[in-house]
Design an enzyme around this catalytic site. Structure first.
Site, mmCIF file in Angstrom:
data_model
loop_
_atom_site.group_PDB
_atom_site.id
_atom_site.type_symbol
_atom_site.label_atom_id
_atom_site.label_comp_id
_atom_site.label_asym_id
_atom_site.label_seq_id
_atom_site.Cartn_x
_atom_site.Cartn_y
_atom_site.Cartn_z
ATOM 1 N N CYS A 26 3.999 -6.128 -2.181
ATOM 2 C CA CYS A 26 3.915 -6.274 -0.727
ATOM 3 C C CYS A 26 4.037 -4.904 -0.076
ATOM 4 C CB CYS A 26 5.026 -7.192 -0.203
ATOM 5 S SG CYS A 26 5.003 -8.853 -0.904
ATOM 6 N N GLY B 1 -1.035 -6.015 -0.138
ATOM 7 C CA GLY B 1 -0.943 -7.454 0.068
ATOM 8 C C GLY B 1 -1.993 -7.919 1.038
ATOM 9 N N ASN C 9 9.932 -5.832 0.160
ATOM 10 C CA ASN C 9 8.964 -5.547 -0.888
ATOM 11 C C ASN C 9 9.707 -5.519 -2.216
ATOM 12 O OD1 ASN C 9 7.358 -2.502 -2.021
ATOM 13 N ND2 ASN C 9 6.857 -4.595 -2.544
ATOM 14 N N GLY C 10 9.302 -6.371 -3.143
ATOM 15 C CA GLY C 10 9.972 -6.427 -4.430
ATOM 16 C C GLY C 10 10.214 -7.861 -4.842
ATOM 17 N N TYR D 167 -1.745 2.646 -10.178
ATOM 18 C CA TYR D 167 -2.626 1.727 -9.473
ATOM 19 C C TYR D 167 -2.168 1.322 -8.076
ATOM 20 C CZ TYR D 167 -5.105 -2.666 -8.466
ATOM 21 O OH TYR D 167 -5.841 -3.656 -7.873
#
Length: 490
Positions: free
Chosen positions: A20, A46, A125-126, A266
């Site tokens: 995210c 996201g 995020n995570g 990436y």
């Protein structure tokens, strides 16, 4: 079938999904517009849904949550006028926890709660590795959950804390959770950013005129014209007010950082900075290292767009083999085919990628990609290259074999779906039907990201669990499930 308003991604079945993205700003007029721009820059992290929460003294908290792309949801005047204020946070998501089908609106962050001390919103995020056990405990104590997201656990833990301020309560809550988190949160007067003690997920701090910005990546600072100041440190909580600016402290027990190495490969945009180093330059270095480790006689180095491009440039430069865009990506497939028919869906990767026939015909082609997950897309791309007349196809992969699932915020398939979990490199080559297949070694990847001696097995600098199986944080919920299943079988 994708949910209406969300993009169809023909490559999605064979790519790791990018956790995210979070963004927050304080001390600027029309904060929502800056948040929307920041989320637009983080859209690669996201693409299922996004949300924004703002605060202004006269009207209090305002929020909007929408499915689909930021550009389709947060660009109209009608929506943005409902989000006044000089303080705001936002989030773009993939469903890495909770709902595993198409995203549902109740799971879209930021989450907002009214507490005895006032309102607060949080975006995360995570992934929390003990979220399920905490959820059961909270439900047994009377909590009522509105979503299936692990982030809501933090809200309920804050509600039960006896801390004297909302920031104190957030600290209490985050001390109880395990796993990876980069959090951006807000109260009526404060913008808060926090990273887990290992710093697995990224978070950066910037200056925007007289205001301040928190974001997942530096590219989101660039789009709003903010000055990059520094990364939020692993285990650090930064509390920002418009008057006093950022104040940082460290509420957790210190640990050796283990930043996610796949951010280099990436997840992060190539125009972002990580650890003071350009992501693009790191990926080019990965390609050079890959060429040293896995040379091949060929006529053309071709990236699988777009994530393989910097590594392919590095491979070509190191090997001396010409670089060329043998595959062209259609940038608009997501908007064109919102609800694809079965016939269109069967076209697969041809919707998004097309071979430059004049370039590859008769040539020995090296295809450089960031990873191989299930292998389905790699096989389709190989078939397209051969159908266009290529003489040979050689795959070079800019990461080690992905053999283990991620529990820290990446939507990885289960281990039995990962090609590298059950096949050797030679078996994968035969399965994909290519002339050769080589992955960069884990030591080679470490050298490319700046660790000259490679990976220290006793003290690795990064989280590389998806390659090594070495999990820096025990996946508590997964272990509990396995134990329960084992006991039931007995």
């Amino acid at each position: 079938m994708p949910l209406p308003g969300t993009p169809f991604d023909p490559l999605g079945e064979d790519h790791l999904r990018e956790e995210c993205g979070v963004f927050g700003v304080i001390g600027v007029a029309d904060a929502a517009s800056f948040v929307a721009l920041g989320l637009h820059a983080l859209q690669h992290r996201g693409q299922e849904a996004g949300g924004i929460v703002t605060y202004e003294p006269d009207g209090g908290f305002h929020q909007a949550r929408r499915m689909g792309y930021v550009r389709d949801s947060f660009t109209s005047r009608e929506v943005m006028e409902t989000l006044p204020g000089s303080l705001g946070i936002g989030h773009v998501r993939y469903s890495t926890s909770g709902d595993k089908g198409p995203a549902v609106i109740r799971n879209v962050q930021p989450f907002f709660g009214e507490f005895a001390l006032g309102g607060a919103a949080i975006a995360h995020n995570g992934n929390l590795t003990n979220a399920e056990s905490l959820r059961r405990e909270l439900i047994e104590r009377g909590a009522i959950f509105q979503s299936s997201s692990d982030t809501e656990v933090i809200i309920h833990l804050m509600a039960r804390s006896m801390g004297r301020s909302l920031v104190d309560r957030m600290e209490d809550a985050l001390r109880r959770v395990e796993g990876a988190f980069s959090v951006v949160a807000m109260t009526r007067t404060k913008l808060v950013g926090c990273r887990d003690p290992l710093g697995i997920r990224p978070l950066v701090l910037g200056r925007l005129g007289q205001g301040w910005v928190l974001a997942s990546e530096t590219c989101a600072l660039d789009i709003v014209g903010a000055e990059f100041l520094r990364e939020v440190e692993p285990g650090e909580m930064v509390v920002i007010t418009a008057e006093a600016g950022p104040q940082g402290h460290f509420p957790f027990r210190p640990q050796k950082p283990r930043f996610c190495i796949f951010e280099h490969v990436y997840f992060s945009r190539p125009d972002s900075l990580i650890g003071g180093r350009s992501v693009y330059e790191t990926r080019e270095a990965i390609g050079r290292e890959l060429a040293r480790e896995a040379p091949v006689e060929a006529d053309l180095v071709c990236p699988v767009p777009d994530s393989g491009t910097p590594a392919a440039i590095g491979y070509a430069a190191q090997s001396g083999i010409p670089f060329g865009l043998g595959i062209v990506r259609n940038q608009y497939v997501g908007r064109t085919f919102i609800e694809p028919t079965e016939q269109i869906r069967n076209m697969g990767v041809r919707l998004k990628l097309n071979v430059n026939r004049a370039l590859v015909r008769g040539r020995r082609v090296v295809l450089v990609d960031d990873s191989v997950v299930r292998g389905t897309t790699s096989r389709k791309i190989k078939d397209m290259i051969l159908d266009a007349g290529a003489a040979e196809v050689h795959f070079r992969i800019a990461s080690p074999p992905t053999a283990w699932p991620c529990f820290y915020g990446v939507d990885t398939p289960s281990r039995d779906k990962l090609l590298a979990a059950s096949m050797t490199e030679e078996e994968m080559r035969a399965h994909l039907g290519v002339d050769s297949l080589r992955f960069i070694s884990l030591d080679g990847l470490y050298r490319a990201v700046g660790e000259a001696q490679g990976r220290d097995p006793d003290n690795p600098r990064y989280c590389d669990a998806c390659f090594s199986g070495d999990y820096p944080i025990a996946p508590s919920d997964r272990i509990a499930k396995t134990l329960k299943a084992s006991q039931a079988a007995e």
